[in-house]
Scaffold this active site. Sequence first.
Site, PDB file in Angstrom:
ATOM      1  N   ALA A  81      50.745   4.806  54.454  1.00  0.00           N
ATOM      2  CA  ALA A  81      50.013   3.627  53.966  1.00  0.00           C
ATOM      3  C   ALA A  81      50.638   2.331  54.468  1.00  0.00           C
ATOM      4  O   ALA A  81      50.206   1.250  54.083  1.00  0.00           O
ATOM      5  CB  ALA A  81      50.015   3.633  52.449  1.00  0.00           C
TER       6      ALA A  81
ATOM      7  N   HIS B   3      57.415   8.565  54.787  1.00  0.00           N
ATOM      8  CA  HIS B   3      56.247   8.231  53.946  1.00  0.00           C
ATOM      9  C   HIS B   3      55.655   6.872  54.357  1.00  0.00           C
ATOM     10  O   HIS B   3      55.634   5.920  53.576  1.00  0.00           O
ATOM     11  CB  HIS B   3      56.619   8.234  52.454  1.00  0.00           C
ATOM     12  CG  HIS B   3      55.428   8.461  51.566  1.00  0.00           C
ATOM     13  ND1 HIS B   3      55.503   9.157  50.391  1.00  0.00           N
ATOM     14  CD2 HIS B   3      54.131   8.075  51.679  1.00  0.00           C
ATOM     15  CE1 HIS B   3      54.309   9.194  49.811  1.00  0.00           C
ATOM     16  NE2 HIS B   3      53.459   8.542  50.577  1.00  0.00           N
TER      17      HIS B   3
ATOM     18  N   ARG C 202      50.809  15.125  50.858  1.00  0.00           N
ATOM     19  CA  ARG C 202      51.837  15.104  49.818  1.00  0.00           C
ATOM     20  C   ARG C 202      52.915  16.132  50.122  1.00  0.00           C
ATOM     21  O   ARG C 202      52.618  17.213  50.646  1.00  0.00           O
ATOM     22  CB  ARG C 202      51.227  15.448  48.442  1.00  0.00           C
ATOM     23  CG  ARG C 202      50.598  14.237  47.742  1.00  0.00           C
ATOM     24  CD  ARG C 202      51.685  13.256  47.280  1.00  0.00           C
ATOM     25  NE  ARG C 202      51.173  12.045  46.707  1.00  0.00           N
ATOM     26  CZ  ARG C 202      50.931  10.903  47.355  1.00  0.00           C
ATOM     27  NH1 ARG C 202      51.126  10.821  48.659  1.00  0.00           N
ATOM     28  NH2 ARG C 202      50.506   9.836  46.723  1.00  0.00           N
TER      29      ARG C 202
ATOM     30  N   GLU D  27      61.634  12.973  47.826  1.00  0.00           N
ATOM     31  CA  GLU D  27      61.733  11.744  48.622  1.00  0.00           C
ATOM     32  C   GLU D  27      62.697  10.796  47.939  1.00  0.00           C
ATOM     33  O   GLU D  27      62.631  10.649  46.713  1.00  0.00           O
ATOM     34  CB  GLU D  27      60.352  11.104  48.763  1.00  0.00           C
ATOM     35  CG  GLU D  27      59.426  11.980  49.609  1.00  0.00           C
ATOM     36  CD  GLU D  27      58.035  11.384  49.830  1.00  0.00           C
ATOM     37  OE1 GLU D  27      57.828  10.187  49.558  1.00  0.00           O
ATOM     38  OE2 GLU D  27      57.169  12.131  50.275  1.00  0.00           O
TER      39      GLU D  27
ATOM     40  N   LYS E  37      38.235  11.584  51.789  1.00  0.00           N
ATOM     41  CA  LYS E  37      38.163  10.296  52.487  1.00  0.00           C
ATOM     42  C   LYS E  37      38.965  10.333  53.781  1.00  0.00           C
ATOM     43  O   LYS E  37      38.454  10.015  54.849  1.00  0.00           O
ATOM     44  CB  LYS E  37      38.719   9.198  51.593  1.00  0.00           C
ATOM     45  CG  LYS E  37      37.935   9.068  50.342  1.00  0.00           C
ATOM     46  CD  LYS E  37      37.804   7.656  49.918  1.00  0.00           C
ATOM     47  CE  LYS E  37      36.766   7.555  48.838  1.00  0.00           C
ATOM     48  NZ  LYS E  37      36.662   8.747  47.979  1.00  0.00           N
TER      49      LYS E  37
HETATM   50  N1  NAD Z   1      51.098   9.527  53.442  1.00  0.00           N
HETATM   51  C1  NAD Z   1      50.590   8.539  52.726  1.00  0.00           C
HETATM   52  O1  NAD Z   1      51.168   7.461  52.649  1.00  0.00           O
HETATM   53  C2  NAD Z   1      49.286   8.719  52.018  1.00  0.00           C
HETATM   54  C3  NAD Z   1      48.415   7.625  51.892  1.00  0.00           C
HETATM   55  C4  NAD Z   1      47.205   7.820  51.231  1.00  0.00           C
HETATM   56  C5  NAD Z   1      46.883   9.068  50.705  1.00  0.00           C
HETATM   57  N2  NAD Z   1      47.773  10.095  50.823  1.00  0.00           N
HETATM   58  C6  NAD Z   1      47.450  11.438  50.304  1.00  0.00           C
HETATM   59  O2  NAD Z   1      46.460  12.042  51.166  1.00  0.00           O
HETATM   60  C7  NAD Z   1      45.765  13.055  50.449  1.00  0.00           C
HETATM   61  C8  NAD Z   1      44.270  12.958  50.697  1.00  0.00           C
HETATM   62  O3  NAD Z   1      43.805  11.703  50.241  1.00  0.00           O
HETATM   63  P1  NAD Z   1      42.241  11.341  50.255  1.00  0.00           P
HETATM   64  O4  NAD Z   1      42.189   9.896  49.978  1.00  0.00           O
HETATM   65  O5  NAD Z   1      41.559  11.884  51.437  1.00  0.00           O
HETATM   66  O6  NAD Z   1      41.788  12.154  48.964  1.00  0.00           O
HETATM   67  P2  NAD Z   1      40.315  12.632  48.571  1.00  0.00           P
HETATM   68  O7  NAD Z   1      40.365  12.866  47.113  1.00  0.00           O
HETATM   69  O8  NAD Z   1      39.283  11.695  49.112  1.00  0.00           O
HETATM   70  O9  NAD Z   1      40.174  14.028  49.320  1.00  0.00           O
HETATM   71  C9  NAD Z   1      40.894  15.185  48.965  1.00  0.00           C
HETATM   72  C10 NAD Z   1      40.045  16.376  49.362  1.00  0.00           C
HETATM   73  O10 NAD Z   1      40.787  17.556  49.084  1.00  0.00           O
HETATM   74  C11 NAD Z   1      39.873  18.536  48.606  1.00  0.00           C
HETATM   75  N3  NAD Z   1      40.615  19.545  47.868  1.00  0.00           N
HETATM   76  C12 NAD Z   1      41.084  19.507  46.592  1.00  0.00           C
HETATM   77  N4  NAD Z   1      41.727  20.650  46.296  1.00  0.00           N
HETATM   78  C13 NAD Z   1      41.660  21.417  47.423  1.00  0.00           C
HETATM   79  C14 NAD Z   1      42.141  22.720  47.741  1.00  0.00           C
HETATM   80  N5  NAD Z   1      42.804  23.462  46.852  1.00  0.00           N
HETATM   81  N6  NAD Z   1      41.908  23.190  48.992  1.00  0.00           N
HETATM   82  C15 NAD Z   1      41.232  22.464  49.917  1.00  0.00           C
HETATM   83  N7  NAD Z   1      40.723  21.231  49.656  1.00  0.00           N
HETATM   84  C16 NAD Z   1      40.953  20.724  48.427  1.00  0.00           C
HETATM   85  C17 NAD Z   1      38.890  17.754  47.757  1.00  0.00           C
HETATM   86  O11 NAD Z   1      37.641  18.424  47.612  1.00  0.00           O
HETATM   87  C18 NAD Z   1      38.732  16.472  48.559  1.00  0.00           C
HETATM   88  O12 NAD Z   1      37.615  16.541  49.424  1.00  0.00           O
HETATM   89  C19 NAD Z   1      46.187  12.864  48.992  1.00  0.00           C
HETATM   90  O13 NAD Z   1      47.191  13.803  48.705  1.00  0.00           O
HETATM   91  C20 NAD Z   1      46.782  11.457  48.953  1.00  0.00           C
HETATM   92  O14 NAD Z   1      47.700  11.285  47.911  1.00  0.00           O
HETATM   93  C21 NAD Z   1      48.954   9.945  51.482  1.00  0.00           C
HETATM   94  O1  2HG Z   2      53.353   3.519  50.495  1.00  0.00           O
HETATM   95  C1  2HG Z   2      53.034   3.906  49.390  1.00  0.00           C
HETATM   96  O2  2HG Z   2      53.049   3.224  48.375  1.00  0.00           O
HETATM   97  C2  2HG Z   2      52.515   5.375  49.247  1.00  0.00           C
HETATM   98  C3  2HG Z   2      51.082   5.485  49.593  1.00  0.00           C
HETATM   99  C4  2HG Z   2      50.401   6.813  49.370  1.00  0.00           C
HETATM  100  O3  2HG Z   2      51.210   7.897  49.315  1.00  0.00           O
HETATM  101  C5  2HG Z   2      49.445   6.735  48.212  1.00  0.00           C
HETATM  102  O4  2HG Z   2      49.439   7.618  47.370  1.00  0.00           O
HETATM  103  O5  2HG Z   2      48.660   5.781  48.188  1.00  0.00           O
END
Ligand code: NAD
Ligand code: 2HG
Length: 527
Positions: A282, A279, A230, A259, A149
Amino acid sequence: MPKVLVSDPIDQAGLDILSQVAQVDVKTGLSNEELVQIIPEYDALMIRSGTRVTQEIIEAGNQLKIIGRAGVGVDNVDVPAATRKGIVVVNSPEGNTIAAAEHALAMMLALSRYIPDANHSVKNGKWDRKSYVGAEVYKKTLGIVGLGKIGSHVAAAAKALGMKLIAYDPFISLERADHLGCRLVDMDLLFRESDYITLHIPKTSETANLINAEALAKMKPTVRIINCARGGIIDEAALAEALKEGRIGGAALDVYENEPLEADSPLRSLGKEAILTPHLGASTAEAQINVAIDVAEQIRDVLLGLPARSAVNIPGLYPDALEKLRPYLQLAENLGNLVGQLAGGRVELLTVRLQGELADNNSQPIVVAALKGLLSQALRERVNYVNASIEAKERGIRIIETRDGSIRDYTGSLHLEAKGALGDHSVTGALLGDGEIRITDIDEFPINVPPTHHMLFTRHRDMPGIIGKIGSLLGSFNVNIASMQVGRKIVRGDAVMVLSLDDPLPEGILAEIMKVPGIRDAYTVML
Ligand SMILES: NC(=O)c1ccc[n+]([C@@H]2O[C@H](COP(=O)([O-])OP(=O)(O)OC[C@H]3O[C@@H](n4cnc5c(N)ncnc54)[C@H](O)[C@@H]3O)[C@@H](O)[C@H]2O)c1
Ligand SMILES: O=C(O)CC[C@@H](O)C(=O)O
């Protein structure tokens, strides 16, 4: 009135929804001990990433029906412990997608133009224009690791900025990557060719320390790395070292192995080539409203006895339907996970055949459970009983459903076939009288094994000595075998061997197994 404990800051929009059906107590900053003490009085717990919901808290939560995580990652919740206790865990898989993608893009541009340091210097009374000559992203190559996504949204925006896009994601189809304007490449090439690398993958055993000293050594000396996914995907000490020695161009991090980031982390002493945010991916008003509403609505529904729409551990069915189907859903999820791994990712076609008494049931939840299992290696906690079908569709997975009520080997059984990167594979499974799951067939070889966490499958020639050799090889790597089964169609023809292991297979052992005379193929599977 039921009681909901909100133990992290949650947007008021979510609290308003909860207040319609429950007494809501907002108590943030509680320690594990304090939570264990007060949790027995609550029916629901709502958190963000700040609260770690341990097994101890879950066990003390005798009234607890639901844990709601206002965000995506449920890595701060002991989900297996909640499942064992019948507590639904829900999340908001998409509420903060845009916020996280925009944070990654902001980091990329800020890093290229040294914006945080330049801002700091002007605010400190300076007018230094020489130290901040940056780089353009236009026509540069962006390597996206994880095209889910967030990765997809980053791709669309980066394309508009005129960047060349390459991506590594072993679970995404070529068509999907093509549609996003990305060339799918292997990891090595991505490391070597990228001017910018942005990570959008979950943290798993395969992705932990993905960016380590060895990977950094392959990259361009000007590469800039962005991690808004992450912590723990990058080896922080190796990254700090590479930045200090000028072996890479820059890094922008939002997430960390631990963290809050330790006060003495080597990252804190880096100069303008590093940007660190706490962090914040979001942290937009919009995302916080989205996730708060999404999760509060699900808590409200569960407290009213209705299904939850994004449960990560228990499907959103009405309780009586769920009770009847629950063992088959577990079977479908296990088999989906297994056949997905045997097919080696990039599944294009999944055939689901409901057999025996199962053929009389509503097939939809079974197909969804199979898809959830199939996608779980790629998507982890992102995939649930609601979005599994949509995710499968987006990934171009075609589904064929068939029924055969005449098959009576077991009262009810399920057969899955997947066409993926490693060709066509099939598995069949059934429930025993006591509800225990058995895998009864792999690639049309009859077997009878329960699914376990670590499994090893081989395809080999049925000949004397081969089983002993594999056993001693595993012994020499200190891997304990819990059970072993061989299935064959004809004597001294082709056979499969399935081993349930107490320990994960150490690196390098598969290559050794492949050297054993008579072995044609070997796979490890984690369920
Ligand atoms: N910083 C923040 O606050 C924040 C906010 C939201 C999400 N996130 C993190 O962002 C990351 C991505 O989220 P998303 O919503 O796009 O997830 P998602 O599940 O939509 O996409 C993850 C993608 O990674 C791919 N994948 C899985 N294992 C893999 C590997 N070994 N090598 C390469 N690709 C691989 C999957 O096929 C998938 O397309 C997650 O770790 C989520 O927790 C962080
Ligand atoms: O701000 C937060 O709650 C962390 C968000 C993000 O890492 C998630 O996994 O959705």
